[in-house]
Scaffold this active site. Sequence first.
Site, PDB file in Angstrom:
ATOM      1  N   ASP B 309       0.855  -1.174   0.000  1.00 39.13           N
ATOM      2  CA  ASP B 309       0.000   0.000   0.000  1.00 39.13           C
ATOM      3  C   ASP B 309       0.891   1.224   0.000  1.00 39.13           C
ATOM      4  OD1 ASP B 309      -2.626  -0.833  -0.076  1.00 39.13           O
ATOM      5  OD2 ASP B 309      -2.555  -1.462   2.031  1.00 39.13           O
ATOM      6  N   ASP B 346      -7.489  24.020  11.504  1.00 44.55           N
ATOM      7  CA  ASP B 346      -7.501  22.724  10.817  1.00 44.55           C
ATOM      8  C   ASP B 346      -6.497  21.797  11.489  1.00 44.55           C
ATOM      9  OD1 ASP B 346      -7.478  20.607   9.159  1.00 44.55           O
ATOM     10  OD2 ASP B 346      -7.132  21.748   7.306  1.00 44.55           O
ATOM     11  N   ALA B 381     -18.438  17.392   4.901  1.00 42.29           N
ATOM     12  CA  ALA B 381     -18.459  16.433   3.804  1.00 42.29           C
ATOM     13  C   ALA B 381     -19.242  16.968   2.614  1.00 42.29           C
ATOM     14  CB  ALA B 381     -19.068  15.125   4.289  1.00 42.29           C
ATOM     15  N   THR B 383     -19.532  20.370   1.547  1.00 42.34           N
ATOM     16  CA  THR B 383     -18.807  21.364   0.751  1.00 42.34           C
ATOM     17  C   THR B 383     -17.387  20.918   0.437  1.00 42.34           C
ATOM     18  OG1 THR B 383     -18.074  22.436   2.749  1.00 42.34           O
ATOM     19  CG2 THR B 383     -20.133  23.229   1.802  1.00 42.34           C
ATOM     20  N   SER B 386     -12.786  24.052   3.823  1.00 42.23           N
ATOM     21  CA  SER B 386     -12.744  24.590   5.190  1.00 42.23           C
ATOM     22  C   SER B 386     -12.119  25.976   5.132  1.00 42.23           C
ATOM     23  CB  SER B 386     -11.923  23.667   6.100  1.00 42.23           C
ATOM     24  OG  SER B 386     -10.586  23.615   5.648  1.00 42.23           O
ATOM     25  N   LYS B 397     -10.216  27.128   1.748  1.00 46.25           N
ATOM     26  CA  LYS B 397      -9.286  26.299   0.973  1.00 46.25           C
ATOM     27  C   LYS B 397      -9.936  24.929   0.812  1.00 46.25           C
ATOM     28  CE  LYS B 397      -6.501  23.752   4.269  1.00 46.25           C
ATOM     29  NZ  LYS B 397      -7.234  23.914   5.517  1.00 46.25           N
ATOM     30  N   ASP B 520      -5.270  -4.366   6.135  1.00 48.34           N
ATOM     31  CA  ASP B 520      -5.879  -4.318   7.455  1.00 48.34           C
ATOM     32  C   ASP B 520      -7.399  -4.243   7.398  1.00 48.34           C
ATOM     33  OD1 ASP B 520      -5.920  -1.859   6.383  1.00 48.34           O
ATOM     34  OD2 ASP B 520      -4.877  -0.832   8.013  1.00 48.34           O
ATOM     35  N   ASP B 524      -9.917  -5.773   2.486  1.00 47.21           N
ATOM     36  CA  ASP B 524      -8.680  -6.388   2.033  1.00 47.21           C
ATOM     37  C   ASP B 524      -8.742  -7.910   2.131  1.00 47.21           C
ATOM     38  OD1 ASP B 524      -7.189  -4.196   1.336  1.00 47.21           O
ATOM     39  OD2 ASP B 524      -6.510  -3.825   3.386  1.00 47.21           O
TER      40      ASP B 524
END
Lengths: 569, 684
Positions: B309, B346, B381, B383, B386, B397, B520, B524
């Site tokens: 990964d 943030d 979620a 738009t 933030s 941004k 994990d 998977d």
Amino acid sequence: MTFVGWLQIALTLALVVVCAVPLSRFIAGAYAGERNFLTPVLGPVERGFYRLAGVDPTREQDWFAYTIAMIVFSVAGFLSLYALQRLQGFLPLNPRGFDAVAPDLAFNTSSSFITNTNWQNYSGESTMSHLTQMLGLTVHNFLSAATGLAMAFALVRGFARSSAATVGNFWVDLTRVTLYILLPISVVGALVFVALGMPQTLAGAVDATTLEGAKQTISIGPIASQEIIKELGTNGGGFFNANSAHPFENPNAWTNLLEIWALLLIPTASVLAFGRIVREMRQGWAILAAMAVFLIVGIGVAYWSETAGNPILTSLGVDASAGNLEGKEIRNGQAMSVLFATATSGTSTGAVNAMHDSMTPLGGMVPMFNLLAGCIWPGGVGAGLYGFLVVAIIAVFVAGLMVGRTPEYLGKKIETREMKFAMLAVLIYPLSVLGFTGASALLKTALDSLGNNGPHGLSEILYLFASSNANNGSAFAGINGNTLWFNTTGGLAMLLGRFAYVVPVLAMAGSLAAKKKVPASAGTFPTDGPLFVGLLVGVIVILYLLQYFPALSLGPVVEHFLMLGGKTF
Amino acid sequence: MSKKAQPQGLFDRTIIAAAAVASVHKLDPRSLVKNPVIFVTEVVSVLVTLFFVRDLVARDGIASFTGQIAAWLWFTVLFANFAEAVAEGRGKAQADSLRRARTDAIARRYVDPKNLSGPVESVNALDLRFDDVVLVEAGQLIPGDGDVVEGVASVNESAITGESAPVIREAGGDRSAVTGGTTVLSDQIKVRITAAPGSTFLDRMIALVEGAERQKTPNELALSILLSGLTIIFLIVCVTLWPIAKYSGTVLSATVLIALLVCLIPTTIGGLLSAIGIAGMDRLIRFNVIATSGRAVEAAGDVDMLLLDKTGTITFGNRMATEFIPVPGVGTKELATAALASSLADETPEGRSIVALAKGDHGIPTPKFDPATTISAPFSAQTRISGVDLPGRSIRKGAVDSILRYLKTTLDKAPSEFRLAVDRVAMSGGTPLAVADKGMLLGVIHLKDVVKPGIKERFAALRAMGIRTVMVTGDNPVTAAAIASEAGVDDFLAEATPEDKLAYIRKEQSGRRLIAMCGDGTNDAPALAQADVGVAMQTGAQAAHEAGNMVDLDSNPTKLIEIVEIGKQLLMTRGSLTTFSIANDVAKYFAILPAMFLATYPALGALNVMRLASPQSAILSAVIFNALIIIALIPLALRGVAYRPVGAAALLRRNLLVYGVGGLVAPFIGIKAIDVVVAALHLA
């Protein structure tokens, strides 16, 4: 050792390789069933055979069906050859009126010829009718060799194919090898031999009056035709008891060279054909190189030992400059006698142009070691290739582990099944050779046959069983093999050496064919370079030395030290 | 990475003592018969012991020699047992520490597993069955393996992982699996039991490290066949030597023939084979990886391809801001200030990296906002942007398309410089974030996936081993390609869904490649099950645990590389010691054969190249060497042969030289040295 001697050896071997390269292409073509320049003539014959036998040439067999076909064919060959010998008195082409061959001798001879051994416990010229020689022995010279190459084809398919259920069609392989490879070369070769002075006639014998006025009966017969396939098919059963030392079987230097060339030709070419078929020529060359190491070192040891001669004779005032000449033809010379002896035992031919029994202890140990190893450099027709590949698989297994991967050879993983079959096959050799030798060493009836006592006598027994088991057929003369004991045990050793060995090999072919090919990566160690050649040589030396060191020590090795101490047997 | 407390060195005193006892117990022929080489040795030891008694009774002068041979043959068997016992002992020590975590605690089980607000009854943890639901509160042990069906809790899993930092376990998602024997530290959870007692993760782990479930792996089986085959060959050699020797005028004693047999059969590798296998598993456990079978460890050595990964393995996993690209008319400083302002609240790694870049590289001071007029607009979620609202300003941004949507414009209406910057960032594998203020585009922040240092070299080493690495990522192909080339992987799988992963593995496997991967998540699981080596992370979902054939207790995906090396080391150790064992035989012949036949053929004394003192001391010395070499090689068998990622040919050359040529030479020196001692002590 002389420069000219080595030059003769080098030129002969070079001639073999030069001719083997184009022949390998031809063999690979026959393997795949491709058209060749003989197809217009022989194609209809081939198809005729299939129609006659009710064989569908497009239908392939799995390893089991292939094995059964091979065994059925061999049993039929055995029975017909046995019957022919026992009934020859009632059959035509028997100009000298020979009686039926004794049952034990007929058993031994039948085993001998269907297994490509051609051990002869008889004198051909005074035992076998022309019909037996031609219809029985010569036919099996072709068929046993073709069977050998067919079985090698099956194993090669195991490596070449991926996820395949079948390993070929035995009847097709047998027919193609006989028709396209053995017959054409034999026809040309026989004509060349006739041109070089070999007799080819159906007459039985000529009566001659010697210079002293005595009457002498000189055996002749269809010699040239048997001679070429005797070498080409690595058979070795001569028309005469003296084999290629006899002037009719080997009249001159040219025939001598051609016979050595012929017995090395197909085994060498089939190794290269193997490289072609798996599409990696270097793999073929690597195996050939490992084989060449054994052959050439063997030649060197024997040549050195023979030309050094016998110190006991030297001390008696014998001119030592020519080396040990006992049992050799002056016209063949030391170099070409030693080359013949090494090549005939490195292949499973067993023809001789000098008596191995009369060689110096170390000189005689070279052919003996070649036999003990199973005649695999370059080996019998087909048998050499599959025999060597089995050892290569064992070497690859140990080496593969050492690089930290499940070992793989030519993209095929070597796993439990392959190891099982490989070990089953290689077990047969010590079991048969040492088992029968040990039993013979205890039996008075066996020991009565010996021509010599002490270590040399042991060498004679060991050689007999090694030769039988490896399907070679050359003898350490001196021992009388035509007894109930040796006819029976020798015959059994031949059958074990051929069939008990090859059945696991064919099973392995089936198992390999079913596997997928693993793509090579930097983690796979290369099996086409000098490192692998060295590894193969090392594994083979240790594997066989460990098995036969005690027996060899009590035979030729101690004889050598005793000779240096002034004692002979 | 946390290492479990190393309970023992290579030779811990208590383990040695326990192993010494165990090696006597292991003499039981019923268990020894599984090891044909050593079993044969035991059988002939019994025989020689009987000969010794016979010689004693007959007051034969040879009794001392027979007795010593018998003793050393028994030592050979005991040393082989000891090797296995030491390897097992090291596993047992770990099992014991695990066992302490297993409890027969009281579980509080819901009477009706479908009614989780219903009554709870107390039962013994051992009586829990599949699909029972239990309630576990702070301070209590989790009674069995299961999935959290309700609640969130922090759990101390140090009993399993050795890691004392607590982990969060919650219902739903990939963090729902809990393991029996671990402790809930806070809150309470309801756990649906997924394993019957005796087959929990902890139970399986104990069984594995103890070697109780040990079965011969495919490769071990193939090697055993080779060794058995050699044993049969040498039996034939020795049995037939008697008549051949008799013909030659020597009547060999059975004792001497047996001595030769034991020296020839591969006792060295035969004695160490199972120890090597156990030690391989043990090395993995020391590495905090539990393999569910030896087969998986072996397969790891054969792996041709690693599926890794991207996130967390190849890159740090957090994209970091590396550059501010303003549009014309806006200064870099202005853009950086706006970006800083929008990210102060943030707390995501990306947000923090923007703050760090603005403050560090651009020297922007932390602005002072009046809390009364500052409204921070957190990421939502809907738009997907933030930012912060200040008096007269509205800084936002977010992903480029989201910001454009927020500005009610489209990319072709944006300034061409903006479009170029977005393209440039995307092409280089980065993620462009757009920054806007007062309805105007200010510029682009370049977020970059940072490749871990040193990872490229590791991939190069893997390539030398013949292993290809494939990066799996959800990124778009352009981003993926850029990171792939930076990290030096051989291939990548972009925009990968779990189905893609599975399909990729199937495709490569059909080409006969062996694939290793780690994962994990529940999604998977199919790929983990399909892969030849599937390493599940301990922190991952229960489904992943079940699907993989290894569990990494540290949940460190980079470990896949070490796992492969351990697998290779296991096979190499077997191969090298086999080569060594077989090569040893040559010298033993040179010791024993001349000794056997000296009376009949003094000329064979020429083969006594070691100039050993007497026939008896020669045979005895060879047998002693044969026994002692097992002890001498136990450390190597347990540690494993050193692995170097140098490619197969170089490895083979090196190991052939060390173990092949070394195996030829070493016994000549060893037997000679022992012979000197034997002769000096007048033992023979």
